[in-house]
Structure formats: C-alpha cells, structure tokens
Motif scaffolding. Structure first.
Motif, mmCIF file in Angstrom:
data_model
loop_
_atom_site.group_PDB
_atom_site.id
_atom_site.type_symbol
_atom_site.label_atom_id
_atom_site.label_comp_id
_atom_site.label_asym_id
_atom_site.label_seq_id
_atom_site.Cartn_x
_atom_site.Cartn_y
_atom_site.Cartn_z
ATOM 1 N N CYS A 212 0.813 -1.222 0.000
ATOM 2 C CA CYS A 212 0.000 0.000 0.000
ATOM 3 C C CYS A 212 0.845 1.271 0.000
ATOM 4 O O CYS A 212 0.576 2.204 -0.773
ATOM 5 N N ILE A 213 1.833 1.330 0.892
ATOM 6 C CA ILE A 213 2.605 2.551 1.084
ATOM 7 C C ILE A 213 3.299 2.949 -0.220
ATOM 8 O O ILE A 213 3.999 2.159 -0.843
ATOM 9 N N GLY A 214 3.071 4.209 -0.636
ATOM 10 C CA GLY A 214 3.708 4.744 -1.834
ATOM 11 C C GLY A 214 2.922 4.530 -3.109
ATOM 12 O O GLY A 214 3.255 5.115 -4.145
ATOM 13 N N ASN A 215 1.881 3.699 -3.077
ATOM 14 C CA ASN A 215 1.071 3.456 -4.269
ATOM 15 C C ASN A 215 -0.187 4.316 -4.258
ATOM 16 O O ASN A 215 -0.725 4.661 -3.205
ATOM 17 N N HIS A 216 -0.657 4.673 -5.440
ATOM 18 C CA HIS A 216 -1.862 5.482 -5.570
ATOM 19 C C HIS A 216 -3.083 4.663 -5.158
ATOM 20 O O HIS A 216 -3.143 3.450 -5.381
ATOM 21 N N TYR A 217 -4.062 5.362 -4.561
ATOM 22 C CA TYR A 217 -5.234 4.631 -4.082
ATOM 23 C C TYR A 217 -6.015 3.973 -5.223
ATOM 24 O O TYR A 217 -6.701 2.980 -5.020
ATOM 25 N N GLN A 218 -5.901 4.495 -6.441
ATOM 26 C CA GLN A 218 -6.595 3.877 -7.566
ATOM 27 C C GLN A 218 -6.015 2.500 -7.894
ATOM 28 O O GLN A 218 -6.714 1.632 -8.412
ATOM 29 N N ILE A 219 -4.725 2.320 -7.609
ATOM 30 C CA ILE A 219 -4.085 1.020 -7.831
ATOM 31 C C ILE A 219 -4.497 0.041 -6.731
ATOM 32 O O ILE A 219 -4.867 -1.104 -7.004
ATOM 33 N N ILE A 220 -4.432 0.513 -5.499
ATOM 34 C CA ILE A 220 -4.725 -0.362 -4.363
ATOM 35 C C ILE A 220 -6.194 -0.764 -4.347
ATOM 36 O O ILE A 220 -6.541 -1.915 -4.047
ATOM 37 N N PHE A 221 -7.095 0.158 -4.676
ATOM 38 C CA PHE A 221 -8.535 -0.110 -4.603
ATOM 39 C C PHE A 221 -9.161 -0.229 -5.993
ATOM 40 O O PHE A 221 -10.303 0.195 -6.204
ATOM 41 N N GLU A 222 -8.425 -0.829 -6.928
ATOM 42 C CA GLU A 222 -8.922 -0.909 -8.301
ATOM 43 C C GLU A 222 -10.196 -1.748 -8.406
ATOM 44 O O GLU A 222 -10.994 -1.573 -9.332
ATOM 45 N N LYS A 223 -10.431 -2.676 -7.462
ATOM 46 C CA LYS A 223 -11.639 -3.501 -7.500
ATOM 47 C C LYS A 223 -12.834 -2.810 -6.829
ATOM 48 O O LYS A 223 -13.916 -3.387 -6.758
ATOM 49 N N ASP A 224 -12.608 -1.594 -6.342
ATOM 50 C CA ASP A 224 -13.668 -0.873 -5.627
ATOM 51 C C ASP A 224 -13.899 0.497 -6.248
ATOM 52 O O ASP A 224 -13.502 1.532 -5.684
ATOM 53 N N PRO A 225 -14.536 0.541 -7.416
ATOM 54 C CA PRO A 225 -14.749 1.825 -8.097
ATOM 55 C C PRO A 225 -15.575 2.817 -7.281
ATOM 56 O O PRO A 225 -15.368 4.030 -7.384
ATOM 57 N N GLU A 226 -16.503 2.306 -6.448
ATOM 58 C CA GLU A 226 -17.307 3.215 -5.632
ATOM 59 C C GLU A 226 -16.447 3.918 -4.582
ATOM 60 O O GLU A 226 -16.658 5.098 -4.288
ATOM 61 N N LEU A 227 -15.467 3.203 -4.023
ATOM 62 C CA LEU A 227 -14.556 3.807 -3.056
ATOM 63 C C LEU A 227 -13.677 4.850 -3.740
ATOM 64 O O LEU A 227 -13.444 5.939 -3.195
ATOM 65 N N ILE A 228 -13.176 4.531 -4.927
ATOM 66 C CA ILE A 228 -12.354 5.483 -5.683
ATOM 67 C C ILE A 228 -13.164 6.744 -5.993
ATOM 68 O O ILE A 228 -12.657 7.873 -5.866
ATOM 69 N N GLU A 229 -14.432 6.555 -6.356
ATOM 70 C CA GLU A 229 -15.292 7.712 -6.654
ATOM 71 C C GLU A 229 -15.457 8.606 -5.428
ATOM 72 O O GLU A 229 -15.419 9.840 -5.527
ATOM 73 N N LEU A 230 -15.625 7.990 -4.249
ATOM 74 C CA LEU A 230 -15.763 8.781 -3.019
ATOM 75 C C LEU A 230 -14.475 9.548 -2.713
ATOM 76 O O LEU A 230 -14.513 10.721 -2.309
ATOM 77 N N LEU A 231 -13.313 8.904 -2.899
ATOM 78 C CA LEU A 231 -12.035 9.582 -2.659
ATOM 79 C C LEU A 231 -11.858 10.760 -3.609
ATOM 80 O O LEU A 231 -11.358 11.824 -3.216
ATOM 81 N N GLU A 232 -12.262 10.579 -4.854
ATOM 82 C CA GLU A 232 -12.163 11.675 -5.823
ATOM 83 C C GLU A 232 -13.080 12.832 -5.447
ATOM 84 O O GLU A 232 -12.722 13.994 -5.592
ATOM 85 N N LYS A 233 -14.267 12.505 -4.933
ATOM 86 C CA LYS A 233 -15.190 13.549 -4.492
ATOM 87 C C LYS A 233 -14.612 14.346 -3.322
ATOM 88 O O LYS A 233 -14.743 15.572 -3.263
ATOM 89 N N VAL A 234 -13.973 13.639 -2.392
ATOM 90 C CA VAL A 234 -13.355 14.321 -1.252
ATOM 91 C C VAL A 234 -12.256 15.257 -1.735
ATOM 92 O O VAL A 234 -12.127 16.397 -1.268
ATOM 93 N N ASP A 235 -11.449 14.796 -2.689
ATOM 94 C CA ASP A 235 -10.372 15.632 -3.237
ATOM 95 C C ASP A 235 -10.930 16.884 -3.912
ATOM 96 O O ASP A 235 -10.381 17.985 -3.762
ATOM 97 N N LEU A 236 -12.023 16.713 -4.651
ATOM 98 C CA LEU A 236 -12.570 17.825 -5.425
ATOM 99 C C LEU A 236 -13.419 18.776 -4.584
ATOM 100 O O LEU A 236 -13.360 19.991 -4.751
ATOM 101 N N GLU A 237 -14.199 18.231 -3.669
ATOM 102 C CA GLU A 237 -15.193 19.026 -2.949
ATOM 103 C C GLU A 237 -14.748 19.440 -1.550
ATOM 104 O O GLU A 237 -15.420 20.232 -0.896
ATOM 105 N N ASN A 238 -13.640 18.823 -1.062
ATOM 106 C CA ASN A 238 -13.110 19.169 0.258
ATOM 107 C C ASN A 238 -14.184 19.024 1.346
ATOM 108 O O ASN A 238 -14.382 19.903 2.177
ATOM 109 N N ARG A 239 -14.879 17.902 1.318
ATOM 110 C CA ARG A 239 -15.931 17.633 2.298
ATOM 111 C C ARG A 239 -15.888 16.162 2.699
ATOM 112 O O ARG A 239 -15.217 15.343 2.063
#
Length: 696
Positions: A212-239
């Motif tokens: 995990c350490i040093g790898n992008h979350y999209q690589i680590i959670f590639e089987k969880d698109p819904e989780l990746i979408e939530l992380l992207e929302k947090v990055d964009l919306e700061n909420r």
C-alpha cells in the motif's frame, strides 16, 4: 608537552568524540558512550551522568561507570541546591571536588561539567579520581578544559538525539493510539499516494502495508470503483463522505465496513490529502451467524438494536408459548448408545427448529428433549398465536417423513406431544449479571407446559385463550375435550385438540400479505371496512362454501377473493372493487396463480359491488359473506361502525336518516345461496322490523 601540542591533542580528541557521538539515535546508548569515552580520555576511574527529570527539579543518573549503583540511587540531586545549583551558575566552567558528593561515594577527587540546552542545564557529566602511575590524583585545569569541550559536544549530540528520540516517541505514541482503537486508518498525500496505513486497517482490508505505502489509491482499490469515486469527491469538494455497511473487495477477503473519508488539512487549513476511517462490522455478521445457531435470530437482532435488553429485568407482554416433548424418549434412550442419543436429538432438533424459525418463533430453550418456543417476544406480531399453531401442525407433519426414514434404517419412530397457551407473561433477561437468559415466565407459560405434559403422542393441546384468539381467521379445526385439572390451578382447565389448518400455503401467504398491508396502510377512520371486516368475510366464505359443497380448488380461489375484496380501500372508497382487482393481479402471479384463476378471483371481487349481481355460485357465496352480518345478532354493533364511518365523511348525517337508509337497504337486499337464506333471512327480517317499529 607544550601548549600547541596540548591544543592539537584536544582538537583530535574532540573530533573523534564528535564523529562517534553523532551516530547515535538512542539516548541511553549516547549517554553511556559519552561517559565511557570521557573517562577514557581523562583517565577517570569512575563517573556518571545526570539528566533532568521531565517536569521536576530533580536530576537522576542515566549512565554510570565503576560506581555502586545502589549507593548512587539513594542520593537526591536537586538543581535548586548543592553542586547542581552552583554548576548551573558557572556558565560552562567546571566544578572541582564537590566534598559532600565525594564523601557519599567514598571518592577523593571529582570534576563536573554541565550538559546545556538552549536556555537551561539539561544534565551533568561527573568523573572521579584521575588514575596515574603514581596513583590517584586530582584533575588539572587542562582536564577541566577538556571536559568543558567534551560537554559542549555532548550537549549538541544530546539535544539532537533527544529531538530525534522525542519524534520517534511521538510517532510510537501515535501508532499505539491508532492500534489501540478498533477503527482502521489510511491516509493519502496530495498526489493520492497512500502514505500511512494502520495495522488495524491492514487486518480489516486484508492488504499488505508494504504493497500500500507509496502506491496510488486507484491502484490499491482498483476492484472498488465506488470507493475510488468517493475519494475523488473528497479531493474535489473538500468535504466528508460516509457510507454504512460498505463492501470493500480489493483485499484477499471482502470486508464489510462503516466508511468515512475526510480531507486531511494542514495547520493553515489547506488540504494535503485524505483520511479514510474504517470501522469493521464483519464481526457483527459473524456474531449474528454464530449466535443464531444457539438462540432465535429475533433475539440476536433485537439485542443488537437495543443494548438495554442486556440488562436484567423484564416487561409484561402477552405471548403465545409452545412446548413440545418427545414421548417415551427416556425409555427409548436406555437402549441406545450415548452417541446415538445425541445424533437422534440433533437430527430431530434440526428439523423442528427450522420450522420454528420459518414461522418467526423465538427459540427460548432446549431442555433435554423438550423445546420451549415463544411468539410475541421480543418482537410482537399481530398473528403470534396463528404462527404458533402453524408451527405445531408442521412439526407433527414433518415427523411423518422423519419417522419413515428412521424406519428404513431400523430405528424406532419419534412421537411428540405439543401444548400451546396464550396469556400475560413477564418477558426479559432473567438470571445474574454474569449469566442471564432471555425468557418468559408466568402462569401462562406454566399452563402451556402442563398442556404439553397432558398431550398424547401426535396430539396438539391448546387452551381456550388460543382458540378465541384465532377464531377470527376461521381456518383452524379444533375438537373440544373434557376439562382437566392441572398443577397450579384450582379449577379445571378447558382444553382443545388442534386438528388441522384449512388453508393452502398460497392462501396463508395471501393472508399474511393482505393483513400486513392493511395493518400498516389502511385509514384508521375506516371503522367498518377494516381488517376485522376482511377477516369476517374470509371466515364466512369458507363456512358457506363448506355448506354448499364447494371443491377444494374453488375454495382456495374463494378465500383469496375474500382477502383481496376490500384492499382497494387502501387507495380510495369510490370504485374500490376495481382497485382491489388490480392489487390482486399485481400479487397473485407471484403466488403462482394463472390468468384464468386470477380472472375468476376478480369477478368474485366485483360481485361484492352494491347492488350485488353475482353470476355463479362462488360469486353468490362471497356476496352473501360480505353482507352476512345483516342476519346476525351482532348487526346493531356492526351497523353502528358503518354509520360512524359514513358520518366521518358526511358530518350532517344523523341517526334518523341512517335508520331510513338501513330500512331501504334491508328491504331491497336478498341472500343468494341456500345456506344464507336458511341461516340469515329470519334474523335479517327481524332487524328490519325492529327499525320500522322504531318509527311507527
């Protein structure tokens, strides 16, 4: 040795010490090294180093060489008095021969130098008795200068190592905090790379920290698109985003978690990454599945919803209690091996408990070969007693096939007696703080047990309270038996034998579906067109149909029509018959009825529309059942409910006007089936005459 040579030696010595001291990242190792090298360079026979205790005026020995540590530990070093106070005032000059300390340690000479921080003295280096060829001697001024220089380098090394050690301690402290909580934590940096994952998160996600350490979350959670979408929302919306019962599939094993993702902010409030918090709820599923093997799933779910149920105490509830017991099992088991007894009971209980749970019963306890089951606790249902009776009937039926299989294997059959009673009990956790059981107690429970004891093999004995409770359905056949005396009762108890249920599985399914829907969604101001009316028509249809010789197949259709005939009132009263037909069509295909059968059911529903115009026997039966009360003794009570319902819609309606409406309706109405004509016409005419006489 001249001054230049001494200076050269001092520089070389300090360089060696400097190079050596700055390799340490542990304070204890550093202090020990400082002391040993100092004693070696200055030929001291012994020494120790004092370090200030945090948030205290005391200094304590942290390293010692060639001294009795027991004696040393008994000496109190206070910076506000004695040689420590004097040394702190000397501004980096050494202190010679502290007499009080020399006496305590049985030494002749001493030399002390301060280890200073930015603003205060942090510690002291003390050495004793310079060893020379001629013996023990005092330390010279050259020695003092060397110790002062060493203490300066030691101060720098100590402060650096102390800072590093503090940072490491802070990290260890934070790590311990993170590992002590059950929530897993993952952090990402501004580039989306995972820079921290707690051990708890590793365990929850079944991932490797190194991967995990040093790898992008999209690589680590590639089987969880819904989780990746939530992380992207947090990055964009700061909420902050959160999800309950979130399934993560990227690890070796899927994980159920309560998830929260929030922005990671610096001290200026600028986002520098994200924090993922994971609450493992997989153990709840394991707890439920494990616990439900021992007690009813209703108890498990109820306790998980309301932890107050874990407290001792109870509440008064009306419940239905079922006891079943194997007849002659003690005698049977005497001729069996212990392991065969256990296998027999396990096979029997597997069969019986499945039936209990199928009908939403709560398995209270297993006592030997006896089962105690409760209906109505911890969850109350409108049909608790009906479900208890259906459980008992199915238990007896399943034993037929069970015993057939046992007979083929040369084993004796198992026969059971069942007792059922309904009444008030105390339900709750009973026992001690260390050991408690959810159960029900009371006279009603005792009577159920007594009925079970009196039941013959294959018999289901029930109390009068049970019969009265399910009478509204009209689907059970009972045989009234001679009253019996039971322990704990002064008078005889009237008992009944449950014979059978006169319903197909599809009718029972429709009954549950319709009644549940009406209970939740029917307007409570429909005083006449209520659940009671639906059940009355349902019950009466069967009675008339039996008298008219209707087949079992037609009986099923008739009972279904009776259940659905007024469901249209869930939407509106005007044109409710057609709405009822639509509701029936929407549900009956799922219950396995074909188009022809559903059409026949809908025609029966339409036959209840006023004025009634039935075209066949089944339609005549439901039409007569719908108005059966006109020729019964409870006509005044039911008629008053209809008046109350109509008055709610038309407040100007008065009793005199209502009586006239009834007179006209009774005069125009007639029953269609020979059964209703025989049973209801006479009393109906008396009701009509009574209303007419009221105004003559």
């Amino acid at each position: 040795m001249n001054n230049s040579a001494l200076k050269q030696l001092e520089l070389e010595t300090l360089l060696e010490i400097t190079n050596t001291l700055f390799i340490h990242d542990n304070l204890d190792d550093l202090l020990h090294d400082i002391l040993i090298r100092t004693c070696g360079i200055l030929d001291a026979s012994s020494g120790f180093i004092l370090i200030e205790e945090k948030n205290s005026d005391l200094f304590v020995p942290k390293a010692s060489f060639n001294l009795d540590e027991k004696i040393l530990s008994k000496i109190i070093f206070n910076k506000k008095r004695g040689f420590l106070h004097s040394l702190a005032e000397r501004n980096n000059t050494c202190l010679h021969n502290e007499k009080n300390l020399l006496d305590k340690l049985n030494k002749s000479f001493s030399l002390a130098a301060a280890v200073n921080g930015k603003e205060k003295m942090l510690g002291v280096i003390l050495i004793f008795d310079k060893e020379q060829r001629i013996g023990i001697s005092d330390f010279s001024d050259v020695d003092a200068a060397m110790l002062s220089a060493i203490s300066i380098q030691a101060s720098v090394a100590y402060n650096n190592t102390f800072l590093l050690d503090s940072l490491l301690e802070a990290k260890r402290f934070n790590d311990h905090i993170m590992e002590s909580i059950q929530t897993g934590v993952v952090t990402t940096n501004l580039f989306g790379e995972i820079d921290y994952i707690s051990n708890t998160a590793v365990k929850i996600l079944h991932l490797s920290a190194n991967d995990c350490i040093g790898n992008h979350y999209q690589i680590i959670f590639e089987k969880d698109p819904e989780l990746i979408e939530l992380l992207e929302k947090v990055d964009l919306e700061n909420r902050v985003y959160s999800e309950k019962n979130f399934l993560i599939k990227s690890g070796k094993v899927t994980a159920n978690v309560n998830l929260a993702i929030s922005p990671l902010l610096d001290d200026q409030g600028i986002q520098i990454g994200s924090v993922i918090a994971l609450e493992d709820i997989s153990y709840l599923d394991k707890l439920k599945s494990t616990f439900k093997k021992y007690v009813s799933k209703q108890i498990v779910d109820k306790i998980l919803e309301n932890e107050d149920l874990l407290n001792l105490g109870g509440q008064e509830l009306t419940v239905t209690t079922l006891f079943s017991d194997i007849r002659g099992f003690t005698r049977m088991s005497e001729n069996m091996l212990p392991i065969d007894v256990v296998k027999t009971l396990n096979a029997y209980f597997d069969l019986m408990i499945d039936v209990v749970f199928k009908h939403n019963g709560t398995l209270d306890k297993i006592i030997g070969d006896e089962l105690m089951v409760i209906y109505g606790a911890p969850i109350h249902g409108h049909d608790d007693t009906k479900r208890a009776l259906l459980t008992a009937i199915e238990m007896q039926k399943l034993l037929i096939d069970f015993n057939a299989a046992r007979k083929e294997m040369g084993m004796s059959p198992i026969e059971i007696g069942i007792g059922i009673n309904r009444g008030k009990t105390i339900a709750g956790n009973i026992g001690s703080k260390e050991q408690m059981n959810y159960t029900v107690i009371g006279d009603a429970v005792n009577l159920a047990s007594r009925l079970c004891s009196n039941a013959n093999a294959g018999q289901i004995l029930v109390s009068e309270a049970v019969v009265l409770e399910v009478e509204k359905y009209g689907i059970f056949d009972f045989e009234k038996l001679q009253a019996i005396m039971v322990k704990g009762k002064e008078k005889e108890v009237q008992i009944f034998s449950l014979l059978k249920c006169n319903c197909t599985p599809r009718v029972l399914a429709a009954l549950d579906l319709v009644v549940s829907d009406l209970l939740v969604n029917l307007d409570p101001k429909l005083y006449y067109h209520s659940i009671s009316h639906t059940l009355d028509v349902f019950k009466t249809c069967r009675l008339i149909a039996l008298s008219e010789g209707v087949s079992e197949a037609d009986m099923e259709l008739l009972q279904i029509a009776a259940l659905f005939h007024d469901t249209g009132f869930l939407e509106k009263s005007v044109g409710h018959e057609e709405i009822s037909c639509q509701i029936a069509q929407n549900n009956l295909f799922g219950l396995g009825f074909n188009k022809s059968q559903i059409n026949a059911i809908c025609e029966m529903i339409r036959a209840t529309k006023i004025p009634q115009q039935p075209t066949n026997l089944l339609e005549q039966i439901i039409a007569d059942a719908d108005l059966d009360y006109l020729g019964r003794s409870d006509f005044p009570d039911i008629a008053s409910l209809l008046f109350k319902e109509l008055k709610h819609k038309n407040m100007s309606l008065i009793e005199a006007d209502w009586d006239q409406i009834q007179i006209k309706f009774l005069q125009s109405h007639h029953y269609f089936t020979q059964t209703s004509l025989n049973l209801r016409s006479g009393l109906k005419n008396k009701h009509l005459q009574s209303l007419i006489n009221k105004y003559s």
